[in-house]
Design a protein around this motif. Structure first.
Motif, PDB file in Angstrom:
ATOM      1  N   PHE A  74      10.636  -9.387  10.791  1.00  0.00           N
ATOM      2  CA  PHE A  74      10.782  -8.343   9.755  1.00  0.00           C
ATOM      3  C   PHE A  74       9.894  -8.737   8.404  1.00  0.00           C
ATOM      4  CE2 PHE A  74      13.576  -5.501   6.773  1.00  0.00           C
ATOM      5  CZ  PHE A  74      13.075  -4.418   7.114  1.00  0.00           C
ATOM      6  N   ASP A  75       9.290  -7.745   7.998  1.00  0.00           N
ATOM      7  CA  ASP A  75       8.062  -7.886   6.977  1.00  0.00           C
ATOM      8  C   ASP A  75       8.278  -6.859   6.202  1.00  0.00           C
ATOM      9  OD1 ASP A  75       5.900  -8.802   5.845  1.00  0.00           O
ATOM     10  OD2 ASP A  75       4.406  -8.621   7.713  1.00  0.00           O
ATOM     11  N   PHE A  76       7.448  -6.788   5.162  1.00  0.00           N
ATOM     12  CA  PHE A  76       6.933  -5.674   4.003  1.00  0.00           C
ATOM     13  C   PHE A  76       5.741  -5.516   3.915  1.00  0.00           C
ATOM     14  CE2 PHE A  76       7.403 -10.052   2.482  1.00  0.00           C
ATOM     15  CZ  PHE A  76       6.197 -10.044   1.809  1.00  0.00           C
ATOM     16  N   GLU A  77       5.323  -4.546   3.037  1.00  0.00           N
ATOM     17  CA  GLU A  77       3.708  -4.126   2.863  1.00  0.00           C
ATOM     18  C   GLU A  77       3.788  -3.476   1.428  1.00  0.00           C
ATOM     19  OE1 GLU A  77       2.260  -1.757   6.113  1.00  0.00           O
ATOM     20  OE2 GLU A  77       1.712  -3.429   7.346  1.00  0.00           O
ATOM     21  N   LEU A  78       3.111  -4.145   0.709  1.00  0.00           N
ATOM     22  CA  LEU A  78       2.690  -3.790  -0.912  1.00  0.00           C
ATOM     23  C   LEU A  78       1.864  -2.827  -0.771  1.00  0.00           C
ATOM     24  CD1 LEU A  78       3.080  -3.901  -3.830  1.00  0.00           C
ATOM     25  CD2 LEU A  78       1.822  -5.945  -3.736  1.00  0.00           C
ATOM     26  N   GLU A  79       2.051  -1.482  -1.207  1.00  0.00           N
ATOM     27  CA  GLU A  79       1.204  -0.369  -1.487  1.00  0.00           C
ATOM     28  C   GLU A  79       1.367   0.236  -2.600  1.00  0.00           C
ATOM     29  OE1 GLU A  79       0.843   2.110   2.077  1.00  0.00           O
ATOM     30  OE2 GLU A  79       1.541   0.414   3.535  1.00  0.00           O
ATOM     31  N   VAL A  80       0.482   1.152  -2.863  1.00  0.00           N
ATOM     32  CA  VAL A  80       0.546   2.431  -4.051  1.00  0.00           C
ATOM     33  C   VAL A  80       0.354   3.721  -3.188  1.00  0.00           C
ATOM     34  CG1 VAL A  80      -0.303   3.335  -6.102  1.00  0.00           C
ATOM     35  CG2 VAL A  80       0.069   0.826  -5.853  1.00  0.00           C
ATOM     36  N   ALA A  81       1.352   4.589  -3.639  1.00  0.00           N
ATOM     37  CA  ALA A  81       1.376   6.184  -3.025  1.00  0.00           C
ATOM     38  C   ALA A  81       1.108   6.865  -4.034  1.00  0.00           C
ATOM     39  CB  ALA A  81       2.634   6.310  -2.220  1.00  0.00           C
ATOM     40  N   ALA A  82       0.262   7.973  -3.539  1.00  0.00           N
ATOM     41  CA  ALA A  82       0.080   9.320  -4.511  1.00  0.00           C
ATOM     42  C   ALA A  82       1.054  10.193  -4.008  1.00  0.00           C
ATOM     43  CB  ALA A  82      -1.416   9.625  -4.238  1.00  0.00           C
ATOM     44  N   VAL A  83       1.584  10.692  -4.980  1.00  0.00           N
ATOM     45  CA  VAL A  83       2.821  11.667  -4.748  1.00  0.00           C
ATOM     46  C   VAL A  83       2.131  13.337  -5.181  1.00  0.00           C
ATOM     47  CG1 VAL A  83       4.849  12.965  -5.348  1.00  0.00           C
ATOM     48  CG2 VAL A  83       4.434  10.276  -5.224  1.00  0.00           C
ATOM     49  N   ILE A  84       2.063  13.978  -4.016  1.00  0.00           N
ATOM     50  CA  ILE A  84       1.409  15.238  -4.016  1.00  0.00           C
ATOM     51  C   ILE A  84       2.078  16.358  -4.832  1.00  0.00           C
ATOM     52  CG2 ILE A  84       0.322  17.226  -2.683  1.00  0.00           C
ATOM     53  CD1 ILE A  84      -0.813  14.217  -2.656  1.00  0.00           C
ATOM     54  N   GLY A  85       1.667  17.017  -6.015  1.00  0.00           N
ATOM     55  CA  GLY A  85       2.336  18.027  -6.722  1.00  0.00           C
ATOM     56  C   GLY A  85       2.375  19.355  -6.373  1.00  0.00           C
ATOM     57  N   GLY A 133       0.329   6.984   1.340  1.00  0.00           N
ATOM     58  CA  GLY A 133       0.207   5.594   1.081  1.00  0.00           C
ATOM     59  C   GLY A 133      -1.139   4.946   1.207  1.00  0.00           C
ATOM     60  N   SER A 134      -1.470   4.075   0.170  1.00  0.00           N
ATOM     61  CA  SER A 134      -3.055   3.354   0.127  1.00  0.00           C
ATOM     62  C   SER A 134      -3.278   2.437   1.417  1.00  0.00           C
ATOM     63  CB  SER A 134      -2.873   2.491  -0.992  1.00  0.00           C
ATOM     64  OG  SER A 134      -2.118   1.557  -1.032  1.00  0.00           O
ATOM     65  N   GLY A 135      -2.169   2.356   2.052  1.00  0.00           N
ATOM     66  CA  GLY A 135      -2.166   0.971   2.990  1.00  0.00           C
ATOM     67  C   GLY A 135      -2.046  -0.211   2.289  1.00  0.00           C
ATOM     68  N   THR A 136      -1.816  -1.239   2.854  1.00  0.00           N
ATOM     69  CA  THR A 136      -1.290  -2.688   2.432  1.00  0.00           C
ATOM     70  C   THR A 136      -2.312  -3.383   1.575  1.00  0.00           C
ATOM     71  OG1 THR A 136       0.239  -2.815   4.237  1.00  0.00           O
ATOM     72  CG2 THR A 136      -0.125  -4.841   2.902  1.00  0.00           C
ATOM     73  N   CYS A 137      -2.346  -3.778   0.514  1.00  0.00           N
ATOM     74  CA  CYS A 137      -3.248  -4.585  -0.272  1.00  0.00           C
ATOM     75  C   CYS A 137      -3.484  -6.044   0.199  1.00  0.00           C
ATOM     76  CB  CYS A 137      -2.674  -4.450  -1.896  1.00  0.00           C
ATOM     77  SG  CYS A 137      -1.540  -5.646  -2.157  1.00  0.00           S
ATOM     78  N   GLY A 138      -4.501  -6.539  -0.079  1.00  0.00           N
ATOM     79  CA  GLY A 138      -4.742  -7.940   0.557  1.00  0.00           C
ATOM     80  C   GLY A 138      -3.691  -8.810   0.006  1.00  0.00           C
ATOM     81  N   GLY A 139      -3.286  -9.800   1.000  1.00  0.00           N
ATOM     82  CA  GLY A 139      -2.277 -10.332   0.675  1.00  0.00           C
ATOM     83  C   GLY A 139      -0.833  -9.928   0.620  1.00  0.00           C
ATOM     84  N   GLY A 140      -0.588  -8.482   0.893  1.00  0.00           N
ATOM     85  CA  GLY A 140       0.478  -7.664   0.505  1.00  0.00           C
ATOM     86  C   GLY A 140       1.535  -7.714   1.647  1.00  0.00           C
TER      87      GLY A 140
END
Lengths: 310, 310
Positions: free
Chosen positions: B118-129, B243-250
């Motif tokens: 089990f793993d995680f992924e650090l991302e930022v997401a844009a929320v559509i308004g 989602g941005s996709g996972t950042c480097g090392g994320g």
């Protein structure tokens, strides 16, 4: 369907649509299909050209791949081998697709921007009637409100290109999925039920030409098994839709796999694709030219390096 | 967040949550973030252990893969090569995932049934308004309500197995995705904006150990470019999340790619994964044992044969 500009749910049978009162909850209508307490209004005639809305408010859309003939033929189109991977046999595979692409029968379907290999997929979908988490196969049947026809329109050129990254399909499948003409409850299918399979004849035509036929009984898993798997460790909710995957002969790509890309032309503007499934009815849509793609640049190069081990 | 059993939207800043009046539309709250006309109620202190709900009602969830370091490292984990496929550079790749898996910060995250990686992924997401169809890159910015942190929890063993069929990921990603703690509007990020990039520091920790850090500016596409691509020939609607996709090392899988599967252990019950993105805040969840999988049989064999050419 739309009556005088107003979206109305109702009952569809024998070429007529009987609207339920304004504000009727379609889930109540499905629940009480056997009781007959709704006062339906005057019947409106419908035919295969009548525009009907998607028959229920849809949540998430999962599409499986459960017909071995389709799997073998379409893999052959992509990779040149008709060897079905062992993992396909071990567990039912699926992907999530765009719920905002859902369209009813009778509507025109735009070709996805940039696609020159547009195709369809003849499937049946189970419509989920109540929320479930980590369901057993036995429990799962109680969560299925009924079945509907499902046409997973597919831009094969976009799909095969994007899938080289190993994700999706996404843009290959996200412009349109036709669902309809109605949700048929399982009590209507009793005489076609053999255990957990339903022997419903399926047929797809392009204009007047029959492309392929199959039986829904050729699914390698039951819908309850698909739902149990989909809900494993997570939620499948009311309004979610679960596609069977394409039946044998249910898309052009399978024939491109067996007979080469020139075996049969992709669908073009003006072509009408009509799908009929025994007991579930008919959906029919005409393809039209789509939007023009706005440019999106290729990847910006960013500096990066292998990180230190944490 | 939940106050006395009632879900309330509001404003989160500097370690306090200020509830808006009952029934406030979260989209109105985002639209008017600059005007300040809402009468917020008394502030409630929050910390990284406070349970907060997903900050907006979510529609469809699309997750991209836009950080080259992650792409190279995680492909290396799967296929043994860190060569990024050419098509990754040509267009942004994404897949749809389960909107019913969305979870707020502070909640326990169950391990997907059967997963031992089990793993995680650090991302930022844009929320559509607001809804958009076939948007240009320029138009797309106006559809982004704000940014939020996005943890795409991933069962790597389930994911790599199911993806051998060439679809998905699906079960590898569908149990949980943490989104939060708030949606931060773009006007709050002006001093970190460089053209269409945002130089926001990103960090993920397991318990007290820092696993990886990156900057959101290392995305190979802007969020407007991702949205334009996502909306090409189809609808992206209010409440959709990109989602941005996972950042480097994320994620751990990237390190498994560079240093082998034993380089760092998968997350286990009791581990707390904490993600901090500059200006966006912190999300933190503790992993717990998950449900037990109900059995689903392997494929039934059905007779099939190569069809006649139509």
């Amino acid at each position: 369907m739309m009556i005088a500009g107003e979206r109305r749910y109702g009952r569809l049978s024998n070429g007529v649509f009987e609207p339920a009162p304004v504000g009727t909850d379609p889930w109540d209508l499905l629940d009480e299909s056997a009781t007959g307490s709704t006062q339906f209004e005057d019947a409106v005639p419908v035919d295969s050209a009548t525009k009907l809305e998607v028959p229920v408010p849809v949540g998430a859309v999962r599409d499986f791949i459960t017909f071995e003939q389709h799997t073998a033929g379409s893999l052959r189109a992509v990779s040149g081998t008709s060897e079905v991977p062992q993992v396909w046999h071990e567990q039912p595979a699926f992907y999530f697709t765009n719920p905002h692409g859902l369209t009813g029968t009778g509507y025109d379907i735009p070709i996805p921007p940039g696609s020159e290999r547009f195709d369809f997929e003849l499937e049946v979908a189970a419509v989920i009637g109540k929320d479930g988490y980590n369901l057993s196969v036995e429990e799962a049947w109680e969560h299925i409100a009924g079945f509907t026809i499902f046409n997973d329109w597919s831009a094969r050129d976009l799909q095969s290109n994007e899938m080289k990254v190993g994700l999706g399909p996404a843009k290959g499948k996200d412009t349109a999925t036709t669902v309809g003409p109605a949700v048929v409850t399982l009590d209507e299918l009793t005489d076609k039920r053999q255990g957990d399979s339903f022997d419903l004849a399926m047929e797809v035509r392009v204009n007047d030409k029959v492309i392929g036929t199959d039986s829904l009984a050729n699914m390698a898993w039951s819908f309850a098994e698909l739902l149990a798997y989909a809900s494993r460790g997570t939620w499948v909710r009311r309004g979610d839709v679960i596609g069977s995957g394409t039946c044998g002969g249910g898309c052009l790509a399978e024939f491109w796999g067996w007979y080469g890309e020139g075996a049969i032309p992709p669908v073009q503007g003006g072509d009408t694709v009509t799908m009929t499934v025994e007991k579930l009815g008919t959906i029919s849509n005409t393809v039209k030219a789509g939007a023009t793609a706005h440019p999106v640049p290729s990847a910006r190069r960013r500096e990066w390096s292998q990180p230190q081990q944490p």
